[in-house]
Design an enzyme around this catalytic site. Structure first.
Site, PDB file in Angstrom:
ATOM      1  CG  ASP A 926      42.650  37.211  61.529  1.00  0.00           C
ATOM      2  OD1 ASP A 926      41.667  37.553  62.218  1.00  0.00           O
ATOM      3  OD2 ASP A 926      43.584  36.520  61.978  1.00  0.00           O
ATOM      4  CE  LYS A 995      53.421  39.006  58.358  1.00  0.00           C
ATOM      5  NZ  LYS A 995      53.133  37.805  59.176  1.00  0.00           N
ATOM      6  CG  ASP A1199      43.066  43.822  60.302  1.00  0.00           C
ATOM      7  OD1 ASP A1199      43.287  43.486  61.482  1.00  0.00           O
ATOM      8  OD2 ASP A1199      43.946  43.844  59.427  1.00  0.00           O
TER       9      ASP A1199
END
Length: 1435
Positions: A926, A995, A1199
């Site tokens: 990742d 985040k 991704d």
């Protein structure tokens, strides 16, 4: 002597086919593709009689002729000498000798002069009223009605459409001629069924009155049809006279070849013509009359033959399946979630095909033909499965002596009655349509029926009823059963599914086969299609070459002039027709669908049963407009609440055969089901037009091949995980992310009636929240029920996920229920079908993968490997006793993937040689906040690159922790400066707080959205913060969000500048007028000047008229090209609306069009995130292509890249190399060059400060000239054309011209004056002001990261901000108000800042300026080559 028989003479040499087809452009019509044996020729022929064909001089026998061997061999050409032009690349690539080419995964060089540009659509064809015959006046609607009438054999209605086309004179002559040919073809079919002289007279009369027109030039098809009609219905001298007349209309030297190519006249016809008209030389084209092909078979014979072939093929497959050995082990059934709707049972019926397969048998072991037959059956069986299930349940109740009307305990048992009643109602409606079409004086209902009638006739009443029921229940279930659904939404859903089903039926019925199942006319169709593709591919190049030869200069870009093909097969139904069809079907369902309602009598307390309507149509006022809503009966709601959405399953299941390769927009993926290459939302056309043009000229080759690589990855169900999941599921208890069958959600006790009313309101809110939570969990369980049923059916099979892309190039699997982009439990269920030995490094990566899915992914690789070894006991226990042991795997971040890895790791470690263990586990790598990785590389930010692992490091960096630390440092500084509010957050800012905001900031989140994210995290972590601080959460979250944005702008300085630059160039494009549009304005202005009083509204550039006119002038959407040469077109426009009167009510529908003005706010807000998405999509496709070249199995979730454990190191190298290849190029500089080429010659509106000397000079100029805004625009365009001329005299004339722009260019340098930047909702990374909420913005949302789109193509109209709001001259920054709205004076004082309104922006004036772009921001010192040594780039 070589004697060549008639059979040999029947086929033309390949060079003849190529030479004849290369002379014409073939358009495809649905009617032709379904009804005709082969497409026809489109060569325009002259009607002049002097071009009569030559008379033959030699009267040799027709049976055969003698020819010398030498002359016979003249027909043979060396293979290398045959031209391949006209054939598609997919065919010629295997035969044409090609020079050494770079690998497919290498980027092709970029040339701004080669930029693909589609000529903009400036206006739409005006609509006319429906005529007394019920024929609409809109071109799109007329074409759709014509095609529908042809499909159902209503030729009288089709002829009325043709007559109106001829009267309106709005179609190109060649297109109208093609429509006439379609009509003649169907008319001939009718004459063949009933050959009468009256019919012949009608068709000859039609030819004379409608076709023999100065505007029209008949084609070879036309003559062939007329010859065929003459042969069928005429005899004797009349036949000879007709043949002579029509043959005389053919051009010299090509008559017979043309007649042969159109595939209308068969062998007997040609022989008859040769016999009756011997003066025409038909010798070389005569054929053996004994060989009668299927071209002469009737349509009924062909259909029956096709049905027999299909039946025998299915029987062969089933017999082969039963004969193969399989496992005798049985798999437990999936415990069904209590649901009384149809979705799960329809799914099971569709999957019942797999019950015919012996257990343990993989379909992948069968022949390719058998695999394809099974796949085609899966794609077709959805509606049939539903009808069969309803019929079986109804008959089961009848066999028990129960009345299904009164005794049906569930919805599924009632659906057969619904279907039966609705079918009868549709039959009645079709009869009313017949009456409406025949009546002379038509009322409103008659005109509506004339419009939608042909479309209903394209399907059977039984199938229409089934599709209506399924799509209606699906739409209601998806929107929330108890809330009802907007009428526009459900009408659009019913119409969309109906259209797809009809299109699928027509496509399946449109492949005539002979008794051997071989499709006829394939070679000729191939030549025609090849010619079409070649001409389409070379159209842009030819136009550019013509321009170059004319001007002597190379073209600045390739302009592709799109001409909408009115005869294309996949033409969507127009909005008006869709709405009428959907409303008619929905109205019939509302009238017929009933549910049994049992209620207690209020007095006698006895149970009373009553049949009530299942749906109710209600209306209400919303924003001053009457809005319709379909509300389901409460009894129906109770059933639907326990039913997951029952979508159409045709294209939502994995494939059991490798997907078809993508070759064009609508060819690839599934075998028979329609799935587009590009996910187009809301009927947008521009992205498709660009995609078609790019595919035609080869720009999309890498994208297409990348999708093929993703699609051919073979998958299997992980049996061990499935067994555990099935056992856990059947307990009904909540395990991991599986919700409980009966979730225990407490409901607070009701307050006393004497309590404060506010408590009652809070209690009602809490009860609703509890009910919503329970309903939500049940819906999740129902959806999982679907996934487990599919997994159970596919447990022994190898299957595939066909992929397509969104408008940014991001790839998605098409099957929606089960795919690797699903939640944790779905990913845990999937493994690669093919395994590979772990090898030396595979075991290490398997251990690291376990740590990653468990959640221990921020440590170094060695620490992650040690984590797995330290937990071997837990790993073995999880694998041996997952549900009754320690259940360690349930503590993981992704528990089902952790369990799957435990099984795999245990098996590898217990094998004799772990390196030889064959593993099929997908191992993930990742990216670290992939959007920020691209931004850091674009901006050259060394600090930012370090935080997202673009630079080497001993352990992975964590950008979220780094941002949190910067925010803490900022708070400490505020505390030192005496800011009171900062003390509240001392040591409270964690990684979790920032985040989500950091992750979404790169994807265009606004300040208001980011503030909401921070508020949610603060509430979750510190629920008492508001109470303890005495401040509103809005103030607290605003303070933190500003610090988060500030930290991002500091860490990614270069990326911040790039985002700001993207916003500025996007803003200029969205305020620009193209050269084509300027030419149109000039023409309109000249026309208006010839009419008295038309210029009053354009008197002054500074008046309010310009403010109202400007938003409608801007049509330039943002378009750019990805590194893989895919054009990306942003679809955000201000679409017009149209009121459509239906049988239910008047509906206001959105009608998207290429000529709509752009929605500048949405364009600018979406541009930066969409640009980054296009880069990460290119990165993924490049990696897929290279991995495939190296023999790796590859899968991706945006991704997150997956492969076998033994290939992770190889894949990591590929990932790095692909990223380096993209960013070694000057991506931003290339974008700037492309924009300069793409928008060359455009002029945009700029603003300058009104108090400046330059502005005063411009205002003085306007007082003396008194020009309209259009005059100033045209004058500036003329000046720019003169300045760019190669003639020195023109350049001097341009320099001498005085315009507001020339005044600005001369004075702004001395005054150091620049154009005022427009409000930019897409401000730079970490910029606060760019994302603030303003009037009208609440309806504007940033594009989501996953690119999900609404399936409904027509939505309720949204209110848009007024033009004055977007182009205001004075505005107030709303930051301070948003921070302190609803806050008292004391709270503001505690916050450390008093509310003071921001000063208003200075007044400005507008002027037309040549479209230029600011310089590209200076790049930082980060070198992307350093990425090669970063082992944590993807980890």
């Amino acid at each position: 002597m070589l004697v060549r028989s008639g059979v040999v003479r029947q086929s033309l040499p390949l060079r003849h086919l190529l030479s004849s087809t290369s002379l014409r452009f073939t358009t495809q019509c649905p009617s032709l593709s379904i009804r005709r044996a082969a497409p026809d020729s489109h060569r325009s022929l002259s009607t002049k009689q002097e071009l009569r064909p030559w008379k033959r001089k030699d009267y040799r026998a027709l049976a055969g002729f003698e020819r010398h061997l030498a002359t016979a061999l003249d027909d043979c050409r060396p293979t290398d000498d045959i031209a391949f032009e006209g054939l598609p690349n997919s065919i010629t690539s295997a035969y044409r000798p090609s020079p050494s080419q770079p690998p497919i995964y290498e980027l092709r060089s970029f040339d701004a002069a080669d930029t693909l540009r589609v000529k903009p659509q400036l206006a739409t064809t005006p609509r006319s009223r429906v005529n007394p015959h019920g024929i609409p006046g809109d071109v799109e609607e007329m074409l759709s009605v014509f095609d529908a009438c042809i499909q159902v054999g209503k030729l009288e209605r089709a002829s009325l459409v043709l007559k109106r086309f001829g009267a309106m004179n709005i179609l190109a002559p060649e297109v109208l001629m093609e429509l006439h040919n379609v009509y003649l073809h169907e008319r001939l079919a009718q004459i063949q069924d009933d050959p009468s002289l009256d019919g012949a007279d009608d068709i000859h009369k039609w030819f004379e009155l409608q076709i023999r027109h100065p505007r029209l030039q008949h084609t070879a098809d036309t003559i062939a049809y007329m010859l065929k009609a003459s042969l069928i219905t005429s005899r004797g001298s009349r036949l000879v006279r007709l043949l002579e007349r029509y043959m005389g209309m053919l051009p010299q030297m090509s008559a017979l070849e043309s007649l042969f190519m159109v595939d209308v006249l068969n062998a007997k016809d040609l022989a008859t013509i040769s016999e009756l008209c011997p003066e025409y030389n038909m010798l070389d084209y005569s054929v053996n009359t004994d060989n009668v092909t299927s071209d002469s078979l009737s349509a009924n014979e062909l259909d029956e033959s096709a049905r027999q072939v299909e039946h025998h093929a299915r029987q062969d497959v089933l017999q082969a399946l039963q004969a193969l050995p399989g496992s005798s082990e049985s798999v437990p059934e999936v415990m069904g979630t209590p649901q009384k709707g149809v979705g799960l049972k329809v799914l099971k019926s569709t999957l019942s095909l797999f019950s015919d397969i012996p257990p343990g048998l993989d379909i992948g072991t069968l022949s390719r033909e058998q695999q394809r037959e099974i796949q085609m059956r899966l794609e077709k069986d959805c509606i049939d499965a539903a009808l069969s299930r309803w019929r079986e349940e109804n008959q089961a109740l009848l066999s028990m002596g129960l009345n299904t009307t009164l005794s049906s305990p569930s919805l599924s048992a009632r659906l057969f009655d619904w279907h039966k009643d609705l079918e009868a109602r549709i039959v009645d409606e079709l009869q009313k349509i017949e009456v409406s079409e025949a009546v002379v004086l038509k009322g409103k209902e008659d005109l509506d029926r004339c419009l939608y009638g042909p479309f209903l006739r394209q399907s059977s009443p039984s199938r229409l009823a089934a599709v209506t029921i399924l799509s209606s229940l699906s739409a209601i279930a998806m929107s929330g059963a108890d809330k009802g659904i907007l009428l526009t939404s459900i009408v659009s859903q019913v119409a969309r599914i109906t259209e797809q089903d009809i299109r699928s039926q027509l496509q399946s019925a449109g492949r005539p086969r002979d008794k051997k199942g071989v499709q006829k006319g394939g070679a000729r169709r191939l030549m025609r299609n090849a010619s079409s593709q070649r001409l389409a591919a070379n159209a842009a190049a030819n136009a550019a070459a013509a321009q170059s030869s004319t001007t002597g200069n190379a073209p600045s870009n390739v302009v592709f002039e799109h001409k909408e093909d009115p005869l294309r097969e996949d033409r969507p139904w127009p909005v008006n027709i869709r709405t009428q069809v959907g409303a008619a079907l929905l109205s019939a369902l509302i009238e017929t669908a009933k549910v049994r309602v049992v209620r207690e009598h209020p007095e006698t307390k006895a149970l009373v049963t009553q049949m009530q309507p299942a749906f109710t149509h209600t209306t209400s006022l919303k924003k001053g407009r009457k809005v319709g809503t379909i509300v389901p009966n409460r009894a129906l709601v109770e059933l639907l609440k326990r039913e997951p959405r029952s979508d159409m399953l045709t294209s939502q299941l994995p494939m059991v055969v490798e997907p078809e390769p993508w070759t064009s927009f609508d060819k690839g993926g599934f075998i028979t089901s329609y799935a587009p290459l590009l996910r187009v939302k809301n009927g947008e056309r521009e992205q498709r037009i660009y995609t078609d043009a790019a595919v035609a000229r080869g720009d999309m080759d890498q994208i297409l091949k990348g999708l093929n690589v993703l699609g051919k990855t073979a998958w299997k169900i992980n049996q061990q995980v499935f067994d555990v999941m099935l056992e856990a599921w059947n307990t009904g208890k909540p395990i991991a992310n599986l919700p409980a069958l009966n979730p225990d959600i407490p409901i607070p006790p009701e307050p006393n009636s004497t309590d404060d009313p506010w408590k009652k309101r809070l209690w009602i809110r809490d009860v609703k929240a509890a009910e919503n939570e329970k309903s939500g969990l049940h819906s999740v369980r129902c959806f999982m029920n679907f996934q487990l049923e599919i997994s159970r059916a596919l447990r022994d099979q190898t299957f595939y996920f066909p992929h397509n892309i969104d408008f940014r190039g991001r790839a998605y699997p098409i099957p929606t229920y089960l795919n690797h982009m699903g939640a944790d439990h779905v990913r845990g269920l999937l493994r690669f079908a093919k395994g590979k030995k772990l090898g030396e490094t595979g075991l290490r990566w398997l251990k690291i993968h376990l740590s990653n899915v468990y959640g221990f992914d921020k440590a170094s690789f060695q620490e992650r490997e040690n984590f797995a070894m330290d937990n071997l006991d837990n790993i073995f226990d999880s694998a041996d006793n997952p549900l009754n042991g320690k259940r360690w795997w349930l503590e993981a971040e992704d528990p089902w993937q952790t369990l799957a890895t435990c099984f795999e790791l245990k098996a590898a470690l217990q094998s004799p040689v772990p390196a030889d263990y064959v593993s099929s586990m997908p191992v993930h790598q990742d990216g670290t906040c992939n959007g920020l990785q691209h931004y850091a590389a674009l901006g050259g930010d060394t600090w930012g690159a370090q935080q997202v692992n673009l630079l080497p490091g001993d352990r992975p960096s964590d950008v979220y922790s780094a941002v949190a630390q910067l925010v803490r440092n900022s708070i400490d500084q505020d505390i030192a400066d005496g800011v009171t509010i900062a003390k509240i957050f001392k040591d409270k800012i964690t990684r979790k707080v920032v985040k989500q905001t950091v992750m979404t900031n790169v994807y265009g989140v606004t300040f208001v959205g980011a503030r909401a994210q921070v508020a949610k995290q603060l509430n979750d972590l510190y629920p008492n913060m508001v109470k303890n601080s005495g401040l509103d959460m809005k103030i607290l979250s605003t303070y933190v969000t500003k610090r988060v944005f500030g930290a991002l702008s500091t860490m990614f300085r270069g990326a911040h500048d790039i985002q700001s630059w993207l916003g500025e160039i996007g803003s200029r494009v969205c305020r620009a007028v193209s050269p084509e549009q300027i030419a149109r304005i000039a023409g309109d202005l000249e026309k208006n000047k010839m009419e008295k009083g038309k210029l009053d509204k354009h008197k002054s550039l500074g008046n309010k008229t310009l403010q109202a006119a400007l938003p409608d002038l801007f049509h330039s959407t943002l378009v750019w090209t990805t590194p893989l040469r895919m054009p990306v077109v942003q679809p955000y426009r201000k679409s017009a609306t149209r009121s459509i009167t239906t049988c239910l009510q008047e509906l206001v529908m959105t009608i998207p069009d290429r000529a709509d003005p752009v929605h500048s706010r949405k364009q600018l807000q979406a541009f930066p995130p969409n640009f980054i998405h296009s880069l990460d999509a290119s990165h993924m496709i490049l990696s897929a292509l290279e991995c495939d070249e190296r023999g790796l199995t590859f899968a991706a979730v945006h991704d997150s890249f997956w492969t076998h454990a033994s290939d992770v190191d190889t894949m990591n190298g590929v990932i790095r190399d692909s990223f380096i290849r993209i960013h070694s190029d000057d991506v931003i500089g290339r974008l700037a060059a492309e924009f300069r080429a793409r928008f060359k010659g455009s002029i945009y509106t700029g603003k300058i400060i009104r108090k400046s000397a330059t502005a005063k000079a411009i205002l003085e100029f306007r007082k003396t000239q008194r020009l309209s805004w259009a005059d100033e625009l045209i004058m500036e365009k003329k000046r720019q054309d003169l300045l760019s001329s190669s003639n020195p005299d023109d350049v001097e004339a341009g320099k001498a011209m005085v315009t507001p722009a020339s005044i600005f260019e001369e004075m702004s340098v001395r005054e150091n004056l620049s154009v005022v930047a427009e409000e930019n909702p897409a401000a730079g990374l970490g910029d606060v002001s760019g994302g603030m909420l303003s009037k009208g913005e609440r309806s504007v949302e940033a594009p989501d990261e996953d690119g999900a789109s609404d399936d409904l193509e027509v939505n309720e109209v949204e209110s848009e901000p007024a033009a004055d709001d977007e182009d205001r001259e004075v505005e107030v920054k709303p930051l301070s108000f948003l921070e302190y709205a609803g806050t008292n004076h004391f709270a503001m004082h505690v916050a450390g800042r008093m509310y003071r309104p921001e000063p208003a922006a200075p007044a400005s004036i507008q002027l037309w300026l040549p479209l230029t772009f600011p310089d590209v921001p200076e790049k930082g010192d980060f070198n992307v080559q350093d990425l090669k040594d970063s082992k944590y780039f993807f980890s």
